[in-house]
Design an enzyme around this catalytic site. Structure first.
Site: not given
Ligand code: NAD
Ligand code: WQD
Length: 338
Positions: A124, A149, A153, A179, A199
């Site tokens: 990400s 989170y 990653k 995104n 989101n």
């Protein structure tokens, strides 16, 4: 190629499964449906006109993964499975570290045991942190993540880099998504978040079908052209095609590569709202609200490495993203199962 998709019933995995089938590959899904459902797999099969092998299992379950690898000779693995809600990761950090790290370690150990060495990972843009300049390039060192989170990653990237150093015959592609929004043009598969979406695009989609009353725009005093946050929105079908290219690339490459998947264009919250209203002929009521803690003003990708190494560039524009999102939401106002 026979390709294992962990988390293949989810938003990005399901679209990638369709693109892999259409490119002539043979995807196999493993998913525990913690954030998806079997109906998504039925919809994939409807789109591609054939059955897709799907195992209901947890990727942290070593015995189940061993059985799946014993029953299939995989050429490559794409690891989508993971928990992804930023706010939830702040309130439940142990659950996020346990699920995201354990699933990756179990998967890598199973691959090692069965001699499978090609790995494509769902990383990400969050790994970059809040960089002092845009666009974000893969050679910019991370300035640190802002939530558990993001750190999962970051850590998984390090685990995979370490594995490539230890065994240079591994081939790992770390895809840093910006995104992802949009949905398949059929209107059959799309994003189906549970509860109130965090989101932007899923929230707008639920306002559009009347499930939510109005959007809160988190801040209009950022140093951006209209004061609202700017992001690099990428159509999920373009993203899915990037995975097909990454699988091809991993066949002829060894070592670990970080590759951005973004369009290279930044759009503001109000750009998205205005485009959604215009292409779908629907009003999206909104109010300006305070900034959301942890948000940054602006990010977008430098996508040139993906073009150079994978021969991939995003083809769909913001209008396509808004139109396709609404089609899925309109056809499935309560998502897949309800
Ligand atoms: P998603 O939640 O729709 O898909 C993830 C899938 O993994 C779900 O089907 C879920 O049931 C499954 N899963 C989770 N833990 C599992 C486990 N232990 N065993 C088996 N299955 C498990 O999310 P998505 O948007 O499709 O994201 C896919 C990947 O891409 C995730 O790793 C996410 O962190 C990453 N990513 C997503 C975004 C985004 O904005 N959607 C951006 C960057 C990176
Ligand atoms: C986009 C813009 C908000 C909701 C997140 C993760 C990131 C990655 C992608 C996984 C921002 C604004 C939002 C709303 C708003 N995921 N907004 N009202 O925060 O860029 O990225 O998803 O890896 O890690 O952090 O995406 O869609 O939440 O926000 O005004 O109700 O929309 O402030 O400017 P974000 P987002």
């Amino acid at each position: 190629m026979k390709i294992l998709l962990t988390g293949g019933a989810g938003f990005i995995g399901s679209h990638t499964c369709v693109e892999l089938c259409e490119a002539g590959h043979d995807p196999v899904i493993v998913d525990n449906y913690i954030n998806s459902c079997p109906e998504a797999v039925r919809r994939i099969e409807q789109i591609v006109g054939r059955s897709v092998l799907c195992y209901e299992a947890d990727v942290t379950d070593a015995a189940a993964m061993d059985r799946i690898f014993s029953e299939n000779a995989f050429d490559c693995v794409i690891h989508f499975a993971g928990l992804k809600a930023v706010g939830e990761s702040v309130s439940q950090p142990l659950r996020y570290y346990r699920n995201n790290l354990d699933s990756t370690l179990t998967l890598c150990e199973t691959m090692q045991k069965h001699g499978v060495k090609r790995f494509v990972f769902s990383s990400s843009a969050t790994v970059y942190g809040n960089q002092p300049q845009v666009p974000y390039r893969e050679d910019m060192p991370s300035v640190g993540c802002t939530n558990p989170y993001g750190w999962t990653k970051f850590m998984i990237e390090k685990i995979l880099e370490g594995q490539c150093t230890a065994d240079p015959s591994w081939s790992v592609v770390l895809l840093r998504y910006f995104n992802p929004i949009g949905a398949h043009a059929s209107g059959l598969i799309g994003e189906d978040p549970s509860g109130i979406p965090n989101n932007l695009m899923p929230f707008i989609a639920k306002v559009a079908v009347g499930e939510l009353e109005k959007l809160s725009v988190f801040g209009n005093d950022y140093p951006t052209p209209d004061g609202t946050g700017v992001r690099d929105y990428i159509h999920v079908v373009d993203l899915a095609k990037g995975h097909v290219k990454a699988c091809d690339y991993s066949a002829a490459h060894q070592g670990c590569e970080i590759i951005n998947l973004g369009t290279g264009h930044g759009y503001s919250v109000l750009d998205l709202v205005n485009t959604f209203e215009r292409v779908n002929g629907i009003k999206i009521p909104y109010v300006i609200a305070p900034r959301r803690p942890g948000d940054i003003a602006e990010n977008y990708a430098d996508p040139s490495k993906a073009k150079q190494l994978l021969g991939w560039t995003a083809e769909k524009n913001l209008e396509d993203m808004c139109r396709d999102t609404y089609r899925f939401q309109h056809n499935n106002p309560k998502g897949y199962q309800k």
